[in-house]
Scaffold this motif. Sequence first.
Motif, PDB file in Angstrom:
ATOM      1  N   PRO A 173      38.739  38.066  39.560  1.00  0.00           N
ATOM      2  CA  PRO A 173      38.562  38.783  38.224  1.00  0.00           C
ATOM      3  C   PRO A 173      37.112  39.250  38.206  1.00  0.00           C
ATOM      4  CG  PRO A 173      38.025  36.270  37.968  1.00  0.00           C
ATOM      5  CD  PRO A 173      38.636  36.675  39.378  1.00  0.00           C
ATOM      6  N   VAL A 174      35.935  39.161  39.186  1.00  0.00           N
ATOM      7  CA  VAL A 174      34.712  39.753  39.064  1.00  0.00           C
ATOM      8  C   VAL A 174      35.126  41.038  39.466  1.00  0.00           C
ATOM      9  CG1 VAL A 174      32.475  39.746  40.000  1.00  0.00           C
ATOM     10  CG2 VAL A 174      33.751  37.624  39.368  1.00  0.00           C
ATOM     11  N   ARG A 211      30.834  33.106  34.441  1.00  0.00           N
ATOM     12  CA  ARG A 211      30.936  32.108  33.162  1.00  0.00           C
ATOM     13  C   ARG A 211      32.394  32.597  32.649  1.00  0.00           C
ATOM     14  NH1 ARG A 211      27.691  32.510  27.294  1.00  0.00           N
ATOM     15  NH2 ARG A 211      29.178  31.132  26.271  1.00  0.00           N
ATOM     16  N   ASP A 212      33.157  31.657  32.494  1.00  0.00           N
ATOM     17  CA  ASP A 212      34.577  31.825  31.753  1.00  0.00           C
ATOM     18  C   ASP A 212      34.794  30.638  31.068  1.00  0.00           C
ATOM     19  OD1 ASP A 212      36.888  33.880  31.782  1.00  0.00           O
ATOM     20  OD2 ASP A 212      37.751  32.127  32.129  1.00  0.00           O
ATOM     21  N   ARG A 236      38.972  32.543  40.803  1.00  0.00           N
ATOM     22  CA  ARG A 236      39.987  33.146  41.286  1.00  0.00           C
ATOM     23  C   ARG A 236      41.369  32.449  41.097  1.00  0.00           C
ATOM     24  NH1 ARG A 236      39.606  33.336  46.704  1.00  0.00           N
ATOM     25  NH2 ARG A 236      38.377  31.296  46.776  1.00  0.00           N
ATOM     26  N   THR A 237      42.140  33.364  40.965  1.00  0.00           N
ATOM     27  CA  THR A 237      43.342  32.836  40.919  1.00  0.00           C
ATOM     28  C   THR A 237      44.673  33.346  41.872  1.00  0.00           C
ATOM     29  OG1 THR A 237      43.321  33.106  38.354  1.00  0.00           O
ATOM     30  CG2 THR A 237      45.655  32.818  39.043  1.00  0.00           C
ATOM     31  N   ALA A 260      41.636  32.856  34.881  1.00  0.00           N
ATOM     32  CA  ALA A 260      40.385  33.549  34.202  1.00  0.00           C
ATOM     33  C   ALA A 260      40.504  35.078  34.591  1.00  0.00           C
ATOM     34  CB  ALA A 260      39.257  33.073  34.987  1.00  0.00           C
ATOM     35  N   GLY A 261      40.605  35.748  33.536  1.00  0.00           N
ATOM     36  CA  GLY A 261      40.539  37.080  33.859  1.00  0.00           C
ATOM     37  C   GLY A 261      42.125  37.743  33.800  1.00  0.00           C
ATOM     38  N   LEU A 262      42.807  36.912  33.416  1.00  0.00           N
ATOM     39  CA  LEU A 262      44.225  37.182  33.351  1.00  0.00           C
ATOM     40  C   LEU A 262      44.896  36.668  32.012  1.00  0.00           C
ATOM     41  CD1 LEU A 262      45.311  36.631  37.104  1.00  0.00           C
ATOM     42  CD2 LEU A 262      45.240  38.701  36.263  1.00  0.00           C
ATOM     43  N   ASP A 263      45.932  37.569  31.654  1.00  0.00           N
ATOM     44  CA  ASP A 263      46.841  37.257  30.547  1.00  0.00           C
ATOM     45  C   ASP A 263      47.959  36.951  31.150  1.00  0.00           C
ATOM     46  OD1 ASP A 263      47.950  36.657  28.184  1.00  0.00           O
ATOM     47  OD2 ASP A 263      47.804  38.849  27.437  1.00  0.00           O
TER      48      ASP A 263
END
Length: 865
Positions: A594-595, A789-790, A509-510, A478-481
């Motif tokens: 990512p938040v 939400r992701d 989170r990652t 989430a929030g990362l490419d």
Amino acid sequence: MSEIPETASGVMWQSSPPGSIYDYIRVASFSIGPDGLVDQWSRRAADLFGVPAEEAMGKDPVEAFMPSDLRERGRRRVSEILDGKEWTGLVPFRIPGQSRPQGIAEMYVMPSETPSGERAALCIVVDVRALRHIETDLAASQAIFGQSPFGFLLFGTDLTVTRANQRFATVFGGSADDHRGRTVHDYLSRPEADRMTDALRRVLETGESVTELQIVGAAPGSADRRHWSINLYRVHSGSGRPIGVAGLGIDVTRRHNAAREAASARRNLALLNEAGARIGNSLDLEATARELLDVAVPGFCDLASVDLYQGLLTGDEAPPGRWGGSHDVGYGGSAELRRVAIASAVSDTPLRTDQNADGGCCGTGPVDVGSVHRYPFNSPCAGALRTGRVRTVPGGEGSLVQSTLVVPMVAHDVVVGLVQFSRTKGSEPFGERDRALAVELAARAAVCIDNARLYRREHERALILQRSLLPPGDPEAAGLDIACRYLPGTTTTEVGGDWFDVIELPGHRTALVIGDVMGRGLRAAVAMGELRTAVRTLAQLDLEPAEVLSHLDEIARGLGAPAGAQQSARAHKARGPELSEVYLATCVYAVYDPVTRRCTFANAGHLPPVLVVPGEEAELLDVPPGMPLGVGGEPFEEVEVELPEGALLALYTDGLVESRDHPLDEGLSAFRNALTDPAELGPAYGGEPSAHSLEDVCDHVLATLDTRHGEDDIALLMARIQGLPSEAVGDWRLPREPRSVGRARELARAQLTAWDLEALVDTVELLVSELVTNALRYGEGEIRLRLLRDRTLVCEVWDAGLVQPRRRRARDTDEGGRGLQLVGLLSEAWGSRRTPRGKTVWFELPLPDGEGVAEPTVEQLLSMF
């Protein structure tokens, strides 16, 4: 009166000079007429009583100046005086208009007569307060000169001593009167006396005091240098005329010596602190030696050199130099050593222990960097290597060097080399503190070099990386490419051990992980697999990055121990290397949220991450390297970094930037340039981030760098920062009150409706109600509700309580206790984690795919009872 000069007209009385006793006493007079009223009033009386003559004339002095309770006695005294009696005594007086006495006057009253023969009186008045002030001043003066524990001098206007106290005479000999008429040149050397004279003259002329003037000298008959702190101020007479300069001297020799010792200790502590930050930043033997000399020169010494055992550099299995062992002696002297580093603050001349014509105390001529040499058996250097003890070697006549500290580099009771610290003539000689500091610096560098030796030894043992241990497919977060590359080393060298991982954590989170196990063979491959499995297990516990590395360090230290040897660290150490094998690994563990777009890093001896902000040059993140996994004994530090939107984060292993032909610094610089240059990547790099563009970046980096692939494994993990948009986050704080449960349901329902997730409203309302109720019942402090939400929907409830929720099976008769069972039944996953200020309980739900949300079966519902 000062003098009575003769004049042509007779004798003329000359007034006393300023500073007369009458300037202090202020004698006043007035007279009383036959009627008992004041008929004369002097100016001094007006000053003393504060009443002008026009107001005092014609008044009854008793009525005007005496308190009411003393007036009767006063009138009797006046009557007696007017009858011809003299009187002396103390009389309280007051200012007219005031009810209370203002002071006490000592009065002498004598009878007098008027021209007509009537009786009158003349009154002489002195303010008793002035007399008391004089007594106090005299007592203070006597206390200063007679009782002061400090030396005290009074200089006249000609800057000669007019008075000295006994303390001063005790230090400089004789009695206090013997010092009258002397000058400062009689006590101090010419330079110091001139400084003191200039200060005295300046104080006398300007009136500005001088404080803490530092003077150095020696007492008569003593060669010891003393330090005095001098305070000077101008002295005035009662009329304000300067009459000299007073000087107070305090012996601060002990304070000066203590300050010098403290300064030396602070310098040593600063050097140790600098050494901790600068030594051991890489696992390279020569680089560590250079880092040691960068710290020592010129802060600690003027010249320095480092010799390491040749066997250590060539990768011999046996320890390079145990005390008294066979490695210390060879061919009539020490074993072979290689000069790996030299530093000089004086010149570029190669360092020797003693710059003598005969080759120095150790009998060696100049030794260049990279040269292999030996020390004679009886030389101080060979002796230090054999005994493991520091030696002090004085410089010879005609030598540039004043003295040299020959310090063996000892790590874990093993001598790995020798460092020499030299100071040139004119520098402060080495002291005991310096010897201790030299040993500490050498020991720190030795530990780092020994760790580097272990790294190099294990790194040369190849490891064939098991691809099954790498993440399958393309990782998602989430929030990362994310894009990644892994290139194993060739099978001929069997260099391996690199791994990376992308682990999903609660709250979208990652965890990003990259590591490198040093070793070769099947055991090292198993070690890498165990570490990767341990990382994933620890990640699910949602520990802080530093805690994860600490647990991994414990696991790494126990990997090579035989069965039963892991019961305690002491048992493991006691078994020695013959029963266990040391496994070392480097690792970077990062957790990205990512938040907030904040990422927390912890590093165990690995290369630092690289961050590329759009439009800026790539930079190495300042993450403390820490010690490699398996070394133990040192805590790991965390660094939190806010990552800008669209930034590129790169984690990598040393195979990408280091080779035998190119040093690490060049490889890191080339890597940063490859990431910074967008022209070679096309417009996709500077435009909207996409998976394809990030794949292009990975290919560009591998194609640009001269990696000499085949010498080492290469692992590269890149992540483009996207972050969760603000509209994908719902965050609310709720007061600690029962109605917050209903409020939480309303907020969740409104947010899901805004996200077009009406299909999840009933389930989310039910589960949010359970978690908020538990927070109210069992938690503490303010409650926080957050929806994310992701790819899935995550709900989090925060509170300040430390007790983690525990799922249990309720009894049939229990009215409650089934809330967490319900959460576990209806959600995809749930759990709790610690936070810096309490805990977070969360659950996760898949997003609806248009087919509706599956309802729990009857069997599932009955399982709660």
